[in-house]
Structures are given as structure tokens and as C-alpha cells.
Design a protein around this motif. Structure first.
Motif, PDB file in Angstrom:
ATOM      1  N   MET A  57       0.419  11.412 -56.083  1.00  0.00           N
ATOM      2  CA  MET A  57       1.878  11.499 -56.011  1.00  0.00           C
ATOM      3  C   MET A  57       2.501  10.140 -56.359  1.00  0.00           C
ATOM      4  O   MET A  57       2.220   9.135 -55.717  1.00  0.00           O
ATOM      5  N   ILE A  58       3.343  10.136 -57.393  1.00  0.00           N
ATOM      6  CA  ILE A  58       3.993   8.894 -57.801  1.00  0.00           C
ATOM      7  C   ILE A  58       5.344   8.789 -57.091  1.00  0.00           C
ATOM      8  O   ILE A  58       6.117   9.740 -57.068  1.00  0.00           O
ATOM      9  N   THR A  59       5.599   7.604 -56.507  1.00  0.00           N
ATOM     10  CA  THR A  59       6.931   7.359 -55.933  1.00  0.00           C
ATOM     11  C   THR A  59       7.439   6.015 -56.457  1.00  0.00           C
ATOM     12  O   THR A  59       6.664   5.201 -56.958  1.00  0.00           O
ATOM     13  N   ALA A  60       8.759   5.826 -56.316  1.00  0.00           N
ATOM     14  CA  ALA A  60       9.369   4.587 -56.808  1.00  0.00           C
ATOM     15  C   ALA A  60      10.202   3.923 -55.729  1.00  0.00           C
ATOM     16  O   ALA A  60      10.753   4.591 -54.843  1.00  0.00           O
ATOM     17  N   GLY A  61      10.298   2.595 -55.840  1.00  0.00           N
ATOM     18  CA  GLY A  61      11.193   1.820 -54.978  1.00  0.00           C
ATOM     19  C   GLY A  61      12.112   1.023 -55.881  1.00  0.00           C
ATOM     20  O   GLY A  61      11.642   0.428 -56.857  1.00  0.00           O
ATOM     21  N   VAL A  62      13.395   1.059 -55.579  1.00  0.00           N
ATOM     22  CA  VAL A  62      14.350   0.263 -56.368  1.00  0.00           C
ATOM     23  C   VAL A  62      15.066  -0.678 -55.414  1.00  0.00           C
ATOM     24  O   VAL A  62      15.720  -0.247 -54.455  1.00  0.00           O
ATOM     25  N   ASP A  63      14.930  -1.990 -55.668  1.00  0.00           N
ATOM     26  CA  ASP A  63      15.504  -3.019 -54.800  1.00  0.00           C
ATOM     27  C   ASP A  63      16.643  -3.694 -55.563  1.00  0.00           C
ATOM     28  O   ASP A  63      16.421  -4.440 -56.510  1.00  0.00           O
ATOM     29  N   VAL A  64      17.877  -3.407 -55.144  1.00  0.00           N
ATOM     30  CA  VAL A  64      19.039  -3.973 -55.832  1.00  0.00           C
ATOM     31  C   VAL A  64      19.509  -5.223 -55.083  1.00  0.00           C
ATOM     32  O   VAL A  64      20.159  -5.138 -54.037  1.00  0.00           O
ATOM     33  N   GLY A  65      19.135  -6.373 -55.592  1.00  0.00           N
ATOM     34  CA  GLY A  65      19.533  -7.640 -54.981  1.00  0.00           C
ATOM     35  C   GLY A  65      20.866  -8.118 -55.536  1.00  0.00           C
ATOM     36  O   GLY A  65      21.401  -7.523 -56.481  1.00  0.00           O
ATOM     37  N   ASN A  66      21.378  -9.193 -54.959  1.00  0.00           N
ATOM     38  CA  ASN A  66      22.644  -9.738 -55.435  1.00  0.00           C
ATOM     39  C   ASN A  66      22.542 -10.246 -56.870  1.00  0.00           C
ATOM     40  O   ASN A  66      23.491 -10.164 -57.628  1.00  0.00           O
ATOM     41  N   MET A  67      21.383 -10.768 -57.221  1.00  0.00           N
ATOM     42  CA  MET A  67      21.217 -11.332 -58.551  1.00  0.00           C
ATOM     43  C   MET A  67      20.340 -10.467 -59.451  1.00  0.00           C
ATOM     44  O   MET A  67      20.614 -10.305 -60.617  1.00  0.00           O
ATOM     45  N   PHE A  68      19.242  -9.932 -58.873  1.00  0.00           N
ATOM     46  CA  PHE A  68      18.289  -9.159 -59.677  1.00  0.00           C
ATOM     47  C   PHE A  68      17.996  -7.797 -59.065  1.00  0.00           C
ATOM     48  O   PHE A  68      17.982  -7.641 -57.847  1.00  0.00           O
ATOM     49  N   THR A  69      17.733  -6.840 -59.951  1.00  0.00           N
ATOM     50  CA  THR A  69      17.330  -5.516 -59.510  1.00  0.00           C
ATOM     51  C   THR A  69      15.868  -5.325 -59.896  1.00  0.00           C
ATOM     52  O   THR A  69      15.471  -5.642 -61.024  1.00  0.00           O
ATOM     53  N   LYS A  70      15.071  -4.846 -58.938  1.00  0.00           N
ATOM     54  CA  LYS A  70      13.646  -4.658 -59.163  1.00  0.00           C
ATOM     55  C   LYS A  70      13.286  -3.188 -58.945  1.00  0.00           C
ATOM     56  O   LYS A  70      13.789  -2.575 -58.006  1.00  0.00           O
ATOM     57  N   ALA A  71      12.429  -2.665 -59.815  1.00  0.00           N
ATOM     58  CA  ALA A  71      11.941  -1.295 -59.624  1.00  0.00           C
ATOM     59  C   ALA A  71      10.420  -1.320 -59.706  1.00  0.00           C
ATOM     60  O   ALA A  71       9.851  -2.101 -60.483  1.00  0.00           O
ATOM     61  N   LEU A  72       9.771  -0.487 -58.886  1.00  0.00           N
ATOM     62  CA  LEU A  72       8.303  -0.451 -58.861  1.00  0.00           C
ATOM     63  C   LEU A  72       7.835   0.985 -58.678  1.00  0.00           C
ATOM     64  O   LEU A  72       8.418   1.743 -57.910  1.00  0.00           O
ATOM     65  N   PRO A 122       5.721 -11.621 -56.473  1.00  0.00           N
ATOM     66  CA  PRO A 122       6.283 -11.883 -55.133  1.00  0.00           C
ATOM     67  C   PRO A 122       7.664 -11.254 -54.913  1.00  0.00           C
ATOM     68  O   PRO A 122       8.006 -10.901 -53.798  1.00  0.00           O
ATOM     69  N   GLU A 123       8.440 -11.079 -55.998  1.00  0.00           N
ATOM     70  CA  GLU A 123       9.797 -10.538 -55.828  1.00  0.00           C
ATOM     71  C   GLU A 123       9.838  -9.015 -55.801  1.00  0.00           C
ATOM     72  O   GLU A 123      10.894  -8.428 -55.634  1.00  0.00           O
ATOM     73  N   PHE A 124       8.650  -8.360 -55.951  1.00  0.00           N
ATOM     74  CA  PHE A 124       8.630  -6.896 -55.994  1.00  0.00           C
ATOM     75  C   PHE A 124       8.163  -6.260 -54.687  1.00  0.00           C
ATOM     76  O   PHE A 124       7.999  -5.052 -54.623  1.00  0.00           O
ATOM     77  N   LEU A 125       7.910  -7.087 -53.658  1.00  0.00           N
ATOM     78  CA  LEU A 125       7.298  -6.510 -52.460  1.00  0.00           C
ATOM     79  C   LEU A 125       8.250  -5.635 -51.647  1.00  0.00           C
ATOM     80  O   LEU A 125       7.813  -4.698 -50.982  1.00  0.00           O
ATOM     81  N   CYS A 126       9.563  -5.908 -51.754  1.00  0.00           N
ATOM     82  CA  CYS A 126      10.521  -5.013 -51.086  1.00  0.00           C
ATOM     83  C   CYS A 126      10.568  -3.672 -51.814  1.00  0.00           C
ATOM     84  O   CYS A 126      10.641  -2.611 -51.181  1.00  0.00           O
ATOM     85  N   ALA A 127      10.518  -3.726 -53.161  1.00  0.00           N
ATOM     86  CA  ALA A 127      10.503  -2.486 -53.951  1.00  0.00           C
ATOM     87  C   ALA A 127       9.227  -1.707 -53.654  1.00  0.00           C
ATOM     88  O   ALA A 127       9.256  -0.473 -53.512  1.00  0.00           O
ATOM     89  N   LEU A 128       8.115  -2.441 -53.487  1.00  0.00           N
ATOM     90  CA  LEU A 128       6.846  -1.788 -53.140  1.00  0.00           C
ATOM     91  C   LEU A 128       6.966  -1.102 -51.785  1.00  0.00           C
ATOM     92  O   LEU A 128       6.550   0.048 -51.609  1.00  0.00           O
ATOM     93  N   GLY A 129       7.560  -1.816 -50.835  1.00  0.00           N
ATOM     94  CA  GLY A 129       7.746  -1.242 -49.498  1.00  0.00           C
ATOM     95  C   GLY A 129       8.560   0.040 -49.556  1.00  0.00           C
ATOM     96  O   GLY A 129       8.213   1.048 -48.922  1.00  0.00           O
ATOM     97  N   ALA A 130       9.654   0.001 -50.350  1.00  0.00           N
ATOM     98  CA  ALA A 130      10.512   1.185 -50.481  1.00  0.00           C
ATOM     99  C   ALA A 130       9.735   2.341 -51.103  1.00  0.00           C
ATOM    100  O   ALA A 130       9.854   3.496 -50.667  1.00  0.00           O
ATOM    101  N   ALA A 167       6.875   7.589 -50.321  1.00  0.00           N
ATOM    102  CA  ALA A 167       5.684   8.456 -50.335  1.00  0.00           C
ATOM    103  C   ALA A 167       5.438   9.038 -48.958  1.00  0.00           C
ATOM    104  O   ALA A 167       5.137  10.224 -48.809  1.00  0.00           O
ATOM    105  N   GLU A 168       5.574   8.199 -47.934  1.00  0.00           N
ATOM    106  CA  GLU A 168       5.336   8.663 -46.563  1.00  0.00           C
ATOM    107  C   GLU A 168       6.357   9.717 -46.156  1.00  0.00           C
ATOM    108  O   GLU A 168       6.030  10.704 -45.519  1.00  0.00           O
ATOM    109  N   ARG A 169       7.613   9.486 -46.559  1.00  0.00           N
ATOM    110  CA  ARG A 169       8.667  10.453 -46.242  1.00  0.00           C
ATOM    111  C   ARG A 169       8.357  11.787 -46.917  1.00  0.00           C
ATOM    112  O   ARG A 169       8.472  12.838 -46.316  1.00  0.00           O
ATOM    113  N   ASP A 170       7.942  11.674 -48.196  1.00  0.00           N
ATOM    114  CA  ASP A 170       7.662  12.882 -48.958  1.00  0.00           C
ATOM    115  C   ASP A 170       6.470  13.630 -48.382  1.00  0.00           C
ATOM    116  O   ASP A 170       6.416  14.848 -48.397  1.00  0.00           O
ATOM    117  N   ALA A 171       5.510  12.856 -47.843  1.00  0.00           N
ATOM    118  CA  ALA A 171       4.314  13.479 -47.273  1.00  0.00           C
ATOM    119  C   ALA A 171       4.569  13.961 -45.851  1.00  0.00           C
ATOM    120  O   ALA A 171       3.669  14.433 -45.183  1.00  0.00           O
TER     121      ALA A 171
END
Lengths: 262, 93, 292
Positions: free
Chosen positions: A1-16, A241-249, A254-258
Motif C-alpha cells: 500500500m502506497i501512501t504519501a505525506g505532504v509537509d507544507v512549510g513556510n518556505m518549502f513544501t515537501k512530499a514523500l 533530513p528535511e523530509f522526515l515530517c513528510a515521512l511521518g505524515a 498508512a496506519e490510518r488506512d490500515a
């Protein structure tokens, strides 16, 4: 199961994107003025990198300052929860997580089960955030990426008294005028910044198992200064290092979906 | 005079207020010894009164310096506040 | 950087009293206020204003102190040796090497404000280049209560300088232009000057006019200092000193929030500290003469 996290920061947006705990891809873009668009575009780039389509992604969670701008996310998680979850996935032994980003910093403490016990946030003052380094680099005439390596060349540092980024900028100009070598000024800047972050760490409770995440974790000069200040070896994911919040999300999605989360 | 030492920044207001008129009536100055971080100093002010104040090098750091002491004493309290019998010292946070 | 791009640059000034002759004076005193951004020297003859200078502080504070004093003395026929007592004050007061004594800027502002605005002044708000002070004083200009914030650039001249640079508006025009808005906008929400600057860039992109952004920042600055005033407590009469006292955009907004008018300044608002130092010098000179 593929899931994504999108972290929208004040300066940068990260997706994982992740699947079964394995990171498939990640992408980063400047958040700019249209955060909705930045979120969608960053997600699209992550999809391309992973070679999958939106339909392959079961669930998307958003986090960060602009978490509500992600209109395609099924849920949101606070950046504290996301930072703890993502960091502990990479460094299960970490008990303190210091997340230092462009316009904010936070430090949180977890128990052995990964639950957040306490945290402190600074999003009101540029001192102790990436903006501080950026401002100082500009005063010194050094690109942000070069500031850290330059500081590592110095054998000594001087004290920067100002606690405010704007005042520290004047102090740096005075140091340049007093002909203090550039690498010494660079190191002094990093030590001043580390002092701010270590105060936050001490506030939460210093422990030796400490991870540094966020964009500023890429700066070796800062990491060295913080290690010195706290007398602790830092756990840093050099790759992302800047993607770990997106990873957490993404993991929480995945856990929510499961059905593991309500 | 009431001297407010400390600062206001994005994270809040952090001031230690000292009523220095009371310092002139106090001979022991127990606050100096009581402060675990030793950030209080004795000095002669501009009107030649012997009073106490927060060291200049510490004024902009009190949020963190006083943290341990304040957490021991509880919100609104601190070693210096308890030590001063004339109730001349107050914290804003 | 070329001259025309230095939007933060304010006008240096000097003044000499045409009606006073120092040769008739019994006590000539000097006060020098070395701030982080500006330095002033005030010469008093028997407690009356004889001459002053107001200039930018350079990288070397001791040099700046001497420059300010020399500029005030220039063309008066006086030299430093003719001065009976000299007092240094301000952030760089220890660098006024020729001073007979140093006195804090808090005490000097109270004393100077008492002369500049009259004995009815009870609250002085000094908005300097890198700090903000609130001083309550009695009818003799003695400090009753004070607060100084020099940790954060918000609410200081440096904050305004950052905006002049960002918007390309000369510092002397900021106040007037900030009043050219039909409706008062919401204040800039970030306290931190660095973040406020990013916020302003966003507002400009969103189509705000330069005037509207200036209004939002002047209002934020006013809100900021009013919160410091409230901690100490504002008692009338009220006066504003320092460089920002010349910024009608900030001053009028402070007055509006407080519902109080500030006293009209009779002199350059930046010389209050040096004026107080020169007054302390007079008292100390007289004390010295008495005790021999």
C-alpha cells in the motif's frame, strides 16, 4: 500500500511516498505565495520520481504550517506528531528530536514507545531558525550552502552578543570591519545559532539520544556547533533530513488506512 | 525606582522587576546569595544608592537562565522572590 | 552601495544658539550620548542649550564620541579643555574616554526629557536605533520606573530601516507616506522583523501599495511599543524621544491607541540623552566646585 505525506512549510513544501515503510520517492519545492499549487506540484513530482500515478496512492496526509492548503489530503497531522513518527522510523533510539527549519524550530521529547512527552516551538523569532543563518550569510557575502563548510575551517570563534537576527547582522558587519577572518565569523554565527537551539533542547530536557532534522540539519557547521554545545553526538539523516515530517505524515496515513488509528 | 530588567520578543514577555527603593532599606541583600544562577549583582545607581539589579550580560537570557529555578519554585515564584523579605522582586512570567 | 540607495540614511544635524555667549557663562558642561546607531553631543552654558550635534555612530565608538563632541564645538571658539564637566551616556558610554563620569541613558533621558518637555512630563518613550525604553519620572526628572528592551529589533529604528530598504522609501518619508491610506490596514502580524519582511513581500505580491505596507508596519511598531508602555504604566504628560519620534506614522498611531497626545518637541528629539548627560554634568561640576 502506497501512501504519501505532504509537509507544507513556510518556505518549502515537501512530499514523500512510502510503501510498507520503504521510502519510494521525495520532492521539494519553494512554497511561494500559492501554497495549494506548491502542494499539488510537489506531490506530482514525487509521483513521477516513484513512477506511479495518483490512483496508486491509497492515502495522503498533510502536515506543517500550511497543512490545510493541501486539498487532496484525506487527513492532517500536527508537525510535532509527524516529526516524532518520521524521525523514530529512521532512528528508533532517538528520544529528543530537534527540527530546525527555515522559519521555525521545534524540539520534542518522546518516550520509548514514540509518544510525544513534551515539546517547545519557536516560530515567532528568526534567531534559532534557518532565516538567521541566511541573514548572516548575506551580511558576510557568503552563499547559504557555503556558510557551514566555511565555519568548519575556523579554529576559534568570537561571541556574538545580539540575540536578534537583525542586530546580529550589524554585529557581523562590525566584525568584518574589525578584520576578523571570514571563517571565524562564520563559526561564531553557527555557535550563536546553536546556543539558541540548545536552550530549547535544555528546556525540553537534554538526553544524549538526539536527532537533528529539518533543512538546517544539512549544514555541517551548525551540526558541529550544536554537538559541541550539547556535548552529544547527533543522529542526522544526511540524505533527506528535511523530509522526515513528510515521512511521518505518510506513515500515519498508512496506519490510518490500515485501521490502526481511529 | 521600579527597574524592569528583561525583554519582550516574539515568544513573550520576560521581565524581572525590582523596587530599588526597598533595596536601600535592606542591608543583607539576601537575593544575591539566593539566586542559584548568580545573575543578580550589587551596584551603585546613578543617584548614588546601593541597589541590586540583573547583570547586563544576563538580561536578555532570563527566560532560559531562570528556567530551572522557576520550575523548582513553581509558576510566578523563584528563589530571588522568596528570599526578598521586602517583596521588592517580581517576575512577569 | 551608492548614496541614492541608502534609504535608511537620516539627516545629521548641528545647531548653535545665536543668543548665547559662552564667555559669559559660569559653568560650561558637555553631555555625549553614544548610541548604537546615532551619537549626540550637547553643550550647556549654565544649564541653557548652547550647541548640539547629532550624527551617525561609526564602527569605532570612541571615535564617534569624539566626532560628535568636535562637531558640536566647531565654530564656537570652545575646546574640550574649556568644558568644566563632561558626562558620557548611552550604549557606548564607556567609550567616551574624555568624560569625567558615565551615567546610564535611562537617568539621562529622564533628566533631559524634563528640560526638553518641561517638568510636567511623567512618561518618556524613547525609540532608539536598536532599543526601546519606557521611563517614568518625577517633576525633577528623576527616574521612578523604567523598562528597556534591546533584545529584539521589533519596535526599534532598525526595524524601520529594514522596511525603508525593502520598499525603497527614504526614512524621512516613511511616516507621511504611511498616512496616505484610505483605510487603516491590519498590522503586519509577525513580530520578528525578519519574518515581518517576508510577510511584507507577500503583501506586495498580493497587490498592496507601498503606502499600505508602510501603514501596516508603522501600526505594528506602534502596537509593539504600546505593549511595553503598558507594562510600566503610562502617566500623563507623555513625550516621545529618539529617532522614531520624527516618524509621524508611528507617533500618530501610538497617540491614537493610547488616546493621548504626545508633547510637542521643542528641540531635536534625538538629543534628549545627551541633554540629560550635560545637565548631570552641570550638577556634578557645581558639586565639585563646592567641595573643592
Amino acid at each position: 500500500m502506497i501512501t504519501a505525506g505532504v509537509d507544507v512549510g513556510n518556505m518549502f513544501t515537501k512530499a514523500l511516498l512510502q510503501e510498507g515503510g520503504r521510502v519510494l520517492s521525495y520532492a521539494i519545492l519553494a512554497s511561494g505565495l500559492d501554497r495549494k499549487r506548491a502542494a499539488r506540484e510537489t506531490f506530482r513530482q514525487a509521483l513521477i520520481k516513484a513512477g506511479v500515478t495518483e490512483d496508486d496512492v491509497c492515502n495522503v496526509f498533510s502536515t506543517g504550517a500550511g497543512q490545510d492548503e493541501v486539498d487532496f489530503a484525506a487527513g492532517t497531522v500536527t508537525d510535532i506528531t509527524a516529526a516524532a513518527r518520521g524521525t523514530l522510523k529512521i532512528f528508533p533510539m532517538a528520544r529528543i528530536v530537534a527540527d530546525v527549519g527555515a522559519e521555525g524550530a521545534k524540539v520534542l521529547k518522546t518516550d520509548d514507545d514514540g509518544r510525544v512527552l513534551g515539546f517547545t516551538i519557536n516560530e515567532k523569532c528568526a534567531a534559532g531558525t534557518g532565516s538567521f543563518l541566511e541573514t548572516m550569510g548575506r551580511a558576510l557575502g557568503v552563499q547559504l550552502e557555503e556558510l557551514g563548510p566555511l565555519s568548519l575551517e575556523a579554529e576559534r570563534a568570537v561571541t556574538i552578543n545580539a540575540q536578534c537576527a537583525v542586530f546580529a547582522e550589524s554585529e557581523v558587519v562590525s566584525l568584518i570591519h574589525a578584520k576578523v577572518p571570514r571563517e571565524v565569523i562564520a563559526r561564531s554565527i553557527h555557535e550563536a545559532m546553536a546556543g539558541r537551539v540548545s536552550s530549547m533542547v535544555r528546556r525540553v530536557g537534554l538526553q544524549k539520544k538526539l536527532a537533528l532534522i529539518g533543512g538546517v540539519a544539512r549544514n555541517k557547521g551548525f551540526a558541529a556547533a550544536l554537538e559541541k554545545d550539547l556535548d552529544a553526538k547527533l543522529l542526522i539523516d544526511d540524505e533527506k533530513p528535511e523530509f522526515l515530517c513528510a515521512l511521518g505524515a505518510a506513515l500515519l496515513a498508512a496506519e490510518r488506512d490500515a485501521g490502526q488509528l481511529p | 525606582m521600579i527597574a524592569h530588567y528583561g525583554y519582550k520578543d516574539g515568544s513573550g514577555d520576560f521581565f524581572i522587576s525590582i523596587d530599588t527603593d526597598k533595596c536601600t532599606q535592606c542591608s543583607d541583600k539576601p537575593c544575591l546569595e539566593a539566586c542559584p544562577e548568580k545573575i543578580i549583582e550589587l551596584f551603585t545607581d546613578d543617584y548614588d544608592d546601593e541597589v541590586v539589579g540583573i547583570k547586563a550580560s544576563e538580561r536578555n537570557k532570563i527566560k532560559y537562565t531562570c528556567l530551572t529555578c522557576k520550575s523548582t519554585f513553581g509558576a510566578g515564584h523563584a528563589a530571588c522572590i522568596e528570599a526578598c523579605l521586602l517583596e521588592a522582586i517580581e517576575h512577569s512570567w | 552601495m551608492t548614496e541614492k540607495n541608502e534609504f535608511w540614511r537620516w539627516e545629521e544635524s548641528r545647531w548653535k544658539n545665536p543668543d548665547l555667549d559662552w564667555e559669559n557663562a559660569e559653568v560650561i558642561t558637555l553631555g555625549v550620548d553614544v548610541g548604537s546607531v546615532s551619537s549626540q553631543a550637547v553643550i550647556l552654558c549654565d544649564g541653557e542649550l548652547f550647541a548640539y550635534s547629532n550624527m551617525r555612530t561609526g564602527y569605532d565608538s570612541s571615535e564617534s564620541a569624539l566626532n560628535a563632541a568636535s562637531w558640536a564645538l566647531e565654530g564656537t571658539g570652545l575646546t574640550l579643555d574649556d568644558i568644566h564637566f563632561k558626562v558620557g551616556t548611552g550604549y557606548g558610554r564607556v567609550n567616551v574616554t574624555f568624560a569625567d563620569r558615565n551615567i546610564t541613558e535611562i537617568a539621562c533621558h529622564a533628566r533631559g526629557g524634563n528640560l526638553m518637555y518641561g517638568p510636567t512630563v511623567r512618561t518618556i518613550l524613547d525609540m532608539g536605533g536598536q532599543d526601546c525604553k519606557v521611563i517614568r519620572c518625577d517633576e525633577r526628572g528623576k527616574v521612578v520606573s523604567f523598562l528597556m528592551n534591546d533584545k529584539c529589533a521589533a519596535g526599534t529604528g532598525r526595524g524601520i530601516e529594514v522596511f525603508t530598504d525593502l520598499l525603497g522609501v527614504p526614512i524621512g518619508e516613511v511616516g507621511q507616506r504611511s498616512l496616505r491610506v484610505e483605510m487603516e490596514p491590519e498590522p503586519v502580524s509577525s513580530t520578528c522583523v525578519v519574518f515581518a519582511k517576508s510577510e511584507a513581500i507577500g503583501l506586495l505580491h498580493a497587490g498592496w501599495s507601498t503606502e499600505k505596507v508602510l501603514a501596516a508596519y508603522c501600526l505594528a511598531t506602534a502596537n509593539r511599543v504600546v505593549s511595553l508602555l503598558e507594562r510600566v504604566g503610562m502617566v500623563k504628560d507623555f513625550a516621545i524621544t529618539g529617532g522614531i519620534a520624527k516618524n509621524v506614522g508611528v507617533v500618530s498611531r501610538i497617540e491614537k491607541i493610547l488616546g493621548v497626545s504626545a508633547l510637542e518637541p521643542k528641540y531635536d528629539t534625538q538629543i534628549a540623552g545627551a541633554m540629560g548627560a550635560a545637565l548631570f554634568a552641570k550638577a556634578l561640576a557645581e558639586k565639585k566646585a563646592k567641595t573643592g
